[in-house]
Design a protein around this motif. Structure first.
Motif, PDB file in Angstrom:
ATOM      1  N   ALA A  70       0.840  -1.192   0.000  1.00  0.00           N
ATOM      2  CA  ALA A  70       0.000   0.000   0.000  1.00  0.00           C
ATOM      3  C   ALA A  70       0.875   1.241   0.000  1.00  0.00           C
ATOM      4  O   ALA A  70       1.821   1.344   0.788  1.00  0.00           O
ATOM      5  N   ALA A  71       0.561   2.140  -0.896  1.00  0.00           N
ATOM      6  CA  ALA A  71       1.225   3.437  -0.932  1.00  0.00           C
ATOM      7  C   ALA A  71       0.196   4.511  -0.610  1.00  0.00           C
ATOM      8  O   ALA A  71      -0.979   4.217  -0.372  1.00  0.00           O
ATOM      9  N   LEU A  72       0.640   5.778  -0.613  1.00  0.00           N
ATOM     10  CA  LEU A  72      -0.227   6.859  -0.159  1.00  0.00           C
ATOM     11  C   LEU A  72      -0.291   7.974  -1.186  1.00  0.00           C
ATOM     12  O   LEU A  72       0.717   8.311  -1.824  1.00  0.00           O
ATOM     13  N   LEU A  73      -1.493   8.521  -1.313  1.00  0.00           N
ATOM     14  CA  LEU A  73      -1.680   9.732  -2.103  1.00  0.00           C
ATOM     15  C   LEU A  73      -1.735  10.901  -1.134  1.00  0.00           C
ATOM     16  O   LEU A  73      -2.574  10.916  -0.224  1.00  0.00           O
ATOM     17  N   ASP A 137      -4.952  11.571 -13.750  1.00  0.00           N
ATOM     18  CA  ASP A 137      -3.554  11.793 -14.099  1.00  0.00           C
ATOM     19  C   ASP A 137      -2.673  11.952 -12.863  1.00  0.00           C
ATOM     20  O   ASP A 137      -1.498  11.573 -12.865  1.00  0.00           O
ATOM     21  N   VAL A 138      -3.244  12.490 -11.766  1.00  0.00           N
ATOM     22  CA  VAL A 138      -2.488  12.602 -10.514  1.00  0.00           C
ATOM     23  C   VAL A 138      -2.208  11.211  -9.944  1.00  0.00           C
ATOM     24  O   VAL A 138      -1.101  10.914  -9.481  1.00  0.00           O
ATOM     25  N   ILE A 139      -3.230  10.358  -9.978  1.00  0.00           N
ATOM     26  CA  ILE A 139      -3.060   8.998  -9.468  1.00  0.00           C
ATOM     27  C   ILE A 139      -2.026   8.246 -10.304  1.00  0.00           C
ATOM     28  O   ILE A 139      -1.136   7.565  -9.761  1.00  0.00           O
ATOM     29  N   VAL A 140      -2.144   8.344 -11.613  1.00  0.00           N
ATOM     30  CA  VAL A 140      -1.183   7.663 -12.486  1.00  0.00           C
ATOM     31  C   VAL A 140       0.225   8.189 -12.243  1.00  0.00           C
ATOM     32  O   VAL A 140       1.201   7.416 -12.197  1.00  0.00           O
ATOM     33  N   GLY A 141       0.375   9.515 -12.049  1.00  0.00           N
ATOM     34  CA  GLY A 141       1.696  10.078 -11.786  1.00  0.00           C
ATOM     35  C   GLY A 141       2.301   9.564 -10.490  1.00  0.00           C
ATOM     36  O   GLY A 141       3.508   9.257 -10.442  1.00  0.00           O
ATOM     37  N   GLN A 142       1.455   9.427  -9.445  1.00  0.00           N
ATOM     38  CA  GLN A 142       1.967   8.898  -8.178  1.00  0.00           C
ATOM     39  C   GLN A 142       2.383   7.441  -8.319  1.00  0.00           C
ATOM     40  O   GLN A 142       3.423   7.020  -7.808  1.00  0.00           O
ATOM     41  N   LEU A 143       1.601   6.662  -9.049  1.00  0.00           N
ATOM     42  CA  LEU A 143       1.963   5.261  -9.274  1.00  0.00           C
ATOM     43  C   LEU A 143       3.252   5.162 -10.082  1.00  0.00           C
ATOM     44  O   LEU A 143       4.099   4.300  -9.813  1.00  0.00           O
ATOM     45  N   LEU A 149      10.852   3.328  -8.864  1.00  0.00           N
ATOM     46  CA  LEU A 149      11.704   2.803  -7.794  1.00  0.00           C
ATOM     47  C   LEU A 149      11.605   1.280  -7.677  1.00  0.00           C
ATOM     48  O   LEU A 149      12.138   0.694  -6.734  1.00  0.00           O
ATOM     49  N   GLY A 150      10.883   0.644  -8.603  1.00  0.00           N
ATOM     50  CA  GLY A 150      10.743  -0.816  -8.576  1.00  0.00           C
ATOM     51  C   GLY A 150       9.575  -1.300  -7.743  1.00  0.00           C
ATOM     52  O   GLY A 150       9.450  -2.505  -7.510  1.00  0.00           O
ATOM     53  N   LEU A 151       8.704  -0.383  -7.297  1.00  0.00           N
ATOM     54  CA  LEU A 151       7.562  -0.746  -6.467  1.00  0.00           C
ATOM     55  C   LEU A 151       6.277  -0.521  -7.258  1.00  0.00           C
ATOM     56  O   LEU A 151       6.099   0.519  -7.895  1.00  0.00           O
ATOM     57  N   ASP A 152       5.383  -1.495  -7.209  1.00  0.00           N
ATOM     58  CA  ASP A 152       4.095  -1.378  -7.904  1.00  0.00           C
ATOM     59  C   ASP A 152       2.986  -1.542  -6.861  1.00  0.00           C
ATOM     60  O   ASP A 152       2.562  -2.662  -6.564  1.00  0.00           O
ATOM     61  N   PRO A 153       2.507  -0.427  -6.277  1.00  0.00           N
ATOM     62  CA  PRO A 153       1.530  -0.538  -5.182  1.00  0.00           C
ATOM     63  C   PRO A 153       0.247  -1.247  -5.609  1.00  0.00           C
ATOM     64  O   PRO A 153      -0.308  -0.962  -6.674  1.00  0.00           O
ATOM     65  N   VAL A 154      -0.211  -2.149  -4.753  1.00  0.00           N
ATOM     66  CA  VAL A 154      -1.499  -2.803  -4.978  1.00  0.00           C
ATOM     67  C   VAL A 154      -2.632  -1.852  -4.609  1.00  0.00           C
ATOM     68  O   VAL A 154      -3.688  -1.839  -5.243  1.00  0.00           O
ATOM     69  N   CYS A 300     -10.115   2.458   1.639  1.00  0.00           N
ATOM     70  CA  CYS A 300      -9.913   3.302   0.465  1.00  0.00           C
ATOM     71  C   CYS A 300      -8.788   2.731  -0.396  1.00  0.00           C
ATOM     72  O   CYS A 300      -7.742   2.349   0.127  1.00  0.00           O
ATOM     73  N   ASN A 301      -9.029   2.673  -1.687  1.00  0.00           N
ATOM     74  CA  ASN A 301      -7.988   2.321  -2.648  1.00  0.00           C
ATOM     75  C   ASN A 301      -8.314   3.037  -3.952  1.00  0.00           C
ATOM     76  O   ASN A 301      -9.185   2.612  -4.713  1.00  0.00           O
ATOM     77  N   LEU A 302      -7.623   4.141  -4.184  1.00  0.00           N
ATOM     78  CA  LEU A 302      -7.885   4.931  -5.383  1.00  0.00           C
ATOM     79  C   LEU A 302      -7.279   4.305  -6.635  1.00  0.00           C
ATOM     80  O   LEU A 302      -7.479   4.820  -7.732  1.00  0.00           O
TER      81      LEU A 302
END
Length: 477
Positions: A70-73, A137-143, A149-154, A300-302
């Motif tokens: 899990a990552a954060l927006l 586009d903000v969500i895609v940019g954060q992902l 960095l080699g991380l693909d947040p679920v 929450c999972n955007l």
């Protein structure tokens, strides 16, 4: 209505990217508690050896279904607000919530992804909902920043929700105190305000510890003004100030001198208690991971709709296959039961048919009876046997002499005069006379007792006072 894709695992990784600084933690279920391990904390650059090793381990665990990430927006990149409706039905309210959200958003609804983590009734019985949204586009940019960095947040969680729910999990709040969770990052600040009964207001400030370090910097005055404005909105009624429980989190919270300056600059009056959470630098990453491990409040999972992670898509596909297999298994079981029932019924029918055929052969005294002709064959055999045994059965029928003797005895007993008596073996006709109208009845009753159907007729007495009668009787052979 957009769903909330959540992947529950006993191991969860949490990642917080703050400018060029990355915090990566691993949270594992351990009995009734959790074990937290900080895997990486520091400047993040693609190809950094230690980070590359950690990222490879994370990807492997996710691919093998052992963990989630899990990552954060940041709150400043998203939108979170309560929507009020006049409706009292949550089902009806969910149909109009997107339209209400569209009015509130500063950008078109079609250009963003959104969810409603909480839909509930207020004190007046009307439905209110928490809306969380961000531009696609903000969500895609954060992902993309995490993927670099080699991380693909679920999961891509909202920073404000993670701060609030995890602060309540680690430090429960007793109302009526007002809680302020202030996450002081290197490049941003997130401020969440609320109490135990309502979900908070969530605010993002694009200023962090790096810019707030200088005492006379315009950034510090701007930050202070914005925070004071948020606090006034959290306590709108004059003279109704409540005790405030202020929690500091984030990597900037470890700088005691900076916290002291900021607290003094805020100039908050009244009862306020400033507290620092345990290990504030990893608090937000821990919160993101912990929220994926338990079905807690405000999920929450955007990263949803077409951006949904492959692991969640595969999980849903497995569930659909399992559901399909379960239905198929149930269908096969029903088919098996149906086939077994037909086999049992067939065997039972064959057994009954065999017993019926055997009984028919015995009654008809024949070696073969055509299937389905059992009753007809037996009827024909019995009819033939009746004709052949007629003499034998007739020998055992009551004799004519016995009937005549009985008739004469009854007539003598009741002083009846018999003129004629005719009997042909099946029917009799008896004529006579008597001086009493009722004396004929015992004779008629006697003949009925012998099996005759009797018809008695009497004539009125003449001048000689004699009553003439005729008695006719018949009996089946």
């Amino acid at each position: 209505m957009v769903d909330i894709p959540i992947l529950r695992r006993r191991v969860a990784y949490g990642a917080d990217l703050d400018g060029g600084h990355l915090t990566l933690v691993k949270v594992e279920a351990a009995g009734r508690g959790r074990r937290v391990t900080t895997l990486f904390q520091g400047p993040a650059a693609p190809g950094e050896p230690r980070l590359a090793t950690c990222a490879a381990d994370v990807r492997r665990d996710i691919a093998q279904g052992r963990a989630t990430l899990a990552a954060l927006l940041p709150a400043s990149d998203g939108f979170a607000r309560w929507l009020e409706t006049p409706l009292r039905s949550a089902v009806k309210a969910r149909k109009v919530l997107p339209s209400l959200l569209d009015v509130q958003l500063p950008f078109p609804l079609e250009a963003c992804l959104y969810q409603f983590p909480a839909v509930r009734l207020d004190a007046a019985g009307r439905v209110r909902a928490l809306a969380v949204a961000a531009r696609r586009d903000v969500i895609v940019g954060q992902l993309d920043r995490f993927r670099a960095l080699g991380l693909d947040p679920v999961a891509l969680d909202h920073e404000g929700l993670a701060l609030w729910t995890h602060s309540l999990a680690e430090l429960p709040l007793e109302p009526p105190a007002l809680r302020v969770v202030a996450h002081l990052g290197a490049a941003r600040t997130a401020l969440v305000t609320g109490d135990g009964g309502n979900l908070p207001g969530m605010h993002g400030i694009r200023l962090g510890a790096d810019e707030l370090g200088a005492a006379e910097a315009p950034a510090r005055r701007q930050w202070t003004s914005r925070v004071q404005q948020i606090l006034r909105a959290a306590q709108p009624e004059a003279g109704a100030a409540r005790a405030i429980q202020w929690l500091w989190t984030g990597p900037g919270a470890v700088r005691a001198d900076l916290l002291a300056d900021l607290q003094a600059a805020l100039g908050i009056s009244g009862t306020i208690a400033f507290t620092m959470v345990d290990d504030p630098a990893t608090f937000l990453a821990r919160a993101a991971a912990a929220r994926q491990m338990r079905p807690g409040a405000l999920p929450c999972n955007l990263r949803c709709t077409e951006l949904t992670h492959t692991a969640i898509r595969q999980q849903r596909a497995r569930r659909r296959r399992q559901a399909a297999l379960a239905v198929l298994g149930a269908g096969l079981l029903l088919c098996g039961l149906n086939a077994g029932w037909h086999v049992w019924c067939g065997r039972r029918e064959a057994q009954t048919q065999a017993e019926l055929a055997a009984l028919a052969r015995q009654l008809a005294q024949t070696a073969h009876v055509p299937p389905g002709q059992e009753v007809l064959t037996v009827q024909r055999a019995l009819k033939k046997q009746a004709a052949e045994t007629q003499p034998f059965r007739a020998a055992f029928r009551p004799t004519l002499s016995r009937d005549l003797a009985e008739t004469l005895a009854v007539a003598r007993q009741h002083r009846l005069t018999l003129d004629t008596l005719t009997h042909d073996g099946k029917a009799l006709i008896l004529r006579g006379a008597t001086s009493d109208w009722n004396r004929c009845d015992p004779l008629a009753a006697s003949l009925r007792g012998l099996g005759y159907t009797v018809e008695l007729s009497r004539e009125e007495a003449g001048a000689d006072e004699i009553i003439r009668f005729t008695l006719q009787g018949s009996r089946k052979p």
